[in-house]
Design a protein around this motif. Structure first.
Motif, short mmCIF file in Angstrom:
data_model
loop_
_atom_site.label_atom_id
_atom_site.label_comp_id
_atom_site.label_asym_id
_atom_site.label_seq_id
_atom_site.Cartn_x
_atom_site.Cartn_y
_atom_site.Cartn_z
N SER A 21 47.33 48.59 47.68
CA SER A 21 46.57 47.67 46.84
C SER A 21 47.25 47.44 45.50
O SER A 21 47.28 46.31 44.99
CB SER A 21 45.15 48.22 46.60
N MET A 22 47.76 48.49 44.90
CA MET A 22 48.43 48.37 43.61
C MET A 22 49.71 47.56 43.69
O MET A 22 50.13 46.92 42.71
CB MET A 22 48.72 49.76 43.03
N HIS A 23 50.34 47.57 44.86
CA HIS A 23 51.62 46.87 45.02
C HIS A 23 51.48 45.52 45.74
O HIS A 23 52.48 44.89 46.09
CB HIS A 23 52.62 47.76 45.77
N GLY A 24 50.26 45.10 45.98
CA GLY A 24 50.04 43.76 46.54
C GLY A 24 50.42 43.60 47.99
O GLY A 24 50.71 42.48 48.44
N LYS A 25 50.41 44.69 48.75
CA LYS A 25 50.77 44.59 50.16
C LYS A 25 49.68 43.88 50.96
O LYS A 25 48.50 43.94 50.62
CB LYS A 25 51.03 45.98 50.74
N ILE A 26 50.08 43.23 52.03
CA ILE A 26 49.15 42.46 52.86
C ILE A 26 48.12 43.37 53.51
O ILE A 26 46.94 43.03 53.64
CB ILE A 26 49.91 41.65 53.93
N GLY A 27 48.55 44.55 53.94
CA GLY A 27 47.64 45.47 54.59
C GLY A 27 48.30 46.81 54.81
O GLY A 27 49.50 46.98 54.56
N VAL A 28 47.52 47.77 55.27
CA VAL A 28 48.05 49.10 55.56
C VAL A 28 47.42 49.61 56.84
O VAL A 28 46.21 49.50 57.05
CB VAL A 28 47.79 50.06 54.38
N LEU A 40 36.20 52.90 51.50
CA LEU A 40 36.82 51.74 50.85
C LEU A 40 36.07 51.35 49.58
O LEU A 40 36.68 51.03 48.56
CB LEU A 40 36.86 50.55 51.83
N LEU A 41 34.74 51.41 49.64
CA LEU A 41 33.95 51.11 48.43
C LEU A 41 34.20 52.17 47.36
O LEU A 41 34.28 51.85 46.16
CB LEU A 41 32.46 51.05 48.77
N THR A 42 34.34 53.43 47.78
CA THR A 42 34.60 54.50 46.82
C THR A 42 35.94 54.29 46.12
O THR A 42 36.06 54.48 44.91
CB THR A 42 34.57 55.87 47.52
N ILE A 43 36.96 53.89 46.88
CA ILE A 43 38.27 53.61 46.27
C ILE A 43 38.14 52.54 45.20
O ILE A 43 38.67 52.68 44.09
CB ILE A 43 39.28 53.18 47.35
N LEU A 44 37.41 51.48 45.49
CA LEU A 44 37.24 50.39 44.53
C LEU A 44 36.41 50.81 43.32
O LEU A 44 36.76 50.52 42.17
CB LEU A 44 36.57 49.19 45.20
N HIS A 45 35.31 51.51 43.56
CA HIS A 45 34.40 51.86 42.47
C HIS A 45 34.99 52.90 41.52
O HIS A 45 34.74 52.84 40.31
CB HIS A 45 33.09 52.40 43.04
N TYR A 56 37.70 44.85 50.66
CA TYR A 56 38.64 45.19 51.72
C TYR A 56 38.08 44.70 53.05
O TYR A 56 36.87 44.83 53.31
CB TYR A 56 38.84 46.70 51.83
N ASN A 57 38.95 44.14 53.89
CA ASN A 57 38.59 43.87 55.28
C ASN A 57 39.15 45.00 56.15
O ASN A 57 40.26 45.48 55.89
CB ASN A 57 39.19 42.54 55.75
N TYR A 58 38.37 45.38 57.13
CA TYR A 58 38.79 46.46 58.02
C TYR A 58 38.89 45.90 59.44
O TYR A 58 37.89 45.42 59.99
CB TYR A 58 37.80 47.62 57.96
N VAL A 67 43.60 48.09 57.14
CA VAL A 67 42.81 47.75 55.97
C VAL A 67 43.55 46.65 55.22
O VAL A 67 44.73 46.80 54.89
CB VAL A 67 42.61 48.97 55.06
N VAL A 68 42.86 45.54 54.97
CA VAL A 68 43.47 44.38 54.33
C VAL A 68 42.80 44.13 52.98
O VAL A 68 41.63 43.74 52.93
CB VAL A 68 43.35 43.12 55.21
#
Length: 321
Positions: A21-28, A40-45, A56-58, A67-68
């Motif tokens: 996410s920090m490096h702007g990648k399309i997905g992982v 995913l919500l915890t990562i954002l919050h 995030y889309n899963y 994860v996109v």
């Protein structure tokens, strides 16, 4: 980065998602993770520096899943905004460090800076839901404010979390989804809601009605989302009014405090009552007590006041006649 609310077995995956996410990648690509939506919500919050990701889309596959990140800006613009936010937060943190304040007073200082400067605004813009709003445009919703609060405290190395749930908004007469913070001060976790302490119209001082609350106190008008494993706030030791001896259990002490503050030349101050009244009775009691306190003080002013029913807390302002 903060993965403290994520299970240790999932923290490596969380790190991969964060880095992407920090490096702007399309997905992982990730394995099958139990409770991936909450993670995913915890990562954002809990990582407010991820201002370029709004969701995030899963995409679940047979052998692996992806994860996109859903980005808000180009990487170049996001980097520029983050640099500005870092500069703003670093400036605040440096001034606080140079003041050699205690941890408790440092948290109060950050609370007061945001509560004084940020204007609450809720719309669908990315800025009003990220640190960009509270730190750069000085407008934002509860999510922006609580993330900015954590962003600054992270720089001061004071443990802080963003808390999800809902809260009763007395002004609107309804419950809404809400975000606030938990902070660890001297080993005690407590709740701080800067949004609910935003500057009161007509007052220059900042209220501390929602500073340092334990779980029992915050639950009077807030509901904590139990999906997340937030720490328990069991001690009232950090409660602003208790710690500063501004909670009164009798009308006589209540009136004496007002009178003493006026004699000391204080033009704005706050306090809390440790008893409750029903209906309009509290407003009649405050009017009567304020009038009697004025007579006791002998100071030639009138008093305006603001009362928070859910907190049983009061702000007063002396106005010269």
């Amino acid at each position: 980065m903060d993965f403290s609310l994520i299970k240790s077995c999932d923290q490596h995956t969380a790190m991969e998602i964060y880095d992407a996410s920090m490096h702007g990648k399309i997905g992982v690509n990730v394995g099958h993770v139990s409770g991936i939506s909450n993670m995913l919500l915890t990562i954002l919050h809990q990582n407010p520096e991820l201002l370029n990701v709004h969701a995030y889309n899963y995409r679940e596959g047979i052998l692996s899943s992806m994860v996109v990140p859903q980005y808000c800006y180009t990487q170049e613009k996001a980097a520029g905004l983050l640099a500005e936010c870092n500069e703003k937060a670093d400036s605040i943190a440096e001034k606080i460090r140079n003041s050699r304040l205690s941890t408790y007073d440092s948290v109060i200082r950050v609370h007061d800076i945001l509560a004084r400067k940020v204007k609450y605004e809720y719309d669908l813009s990315y800025e009003d839901h990220s640190i960009v709003g509270a730190l750069l445009t000085q407008t934002g919703c509860c999510e922006s404010i609580s993330k900015a609060f954590k962003f600054i405290l992270d720089k001061l190395e004071i443990p802080c979390l963003c808390v999800s749930g809902d809260a009763y908004d007395a002004g609107r007469g309804k419950r809404d989804a809400h975000m606030w913070n938990m902070v660890c001060i001297s080993g005690n976790w407590c709740h701080v809601d800067v949004t609910f302490d935003l500057a009161v119209k007509g007052f220059t001082s900042i209220p501390h009605f929602y500073f340092g609350l334990d779980d029992l106190s915050i639950k009077r008008d807030h509901t904590i989302d139990q999906t997340y494993n937030y720490p328990k706030a069991v001690s009232a030791e950090m409660d602003y009014f208790k710690k500063n001896n501004r909670e009164f259990g009798s009308l006589d002490v209540f009136k004496k405090y007002i009178s003493d503050m006026l004699r000391l030349g204080k033009d704005q101050f706050e306090m809390r009552m440790s008893y409750s009244f029903s209906g309009g009775e509290v407003h009649q009691m405050i009017d009567r007590s304020v009038s009697e306190a004025l007579s006791m003080s002998g100071v030639p002013v009138s008093l305006e006041w603001y009362y928070s029913e859910s907190r049983m807390a009061l702000m007063l302002k002396a106005v010269k006649k």
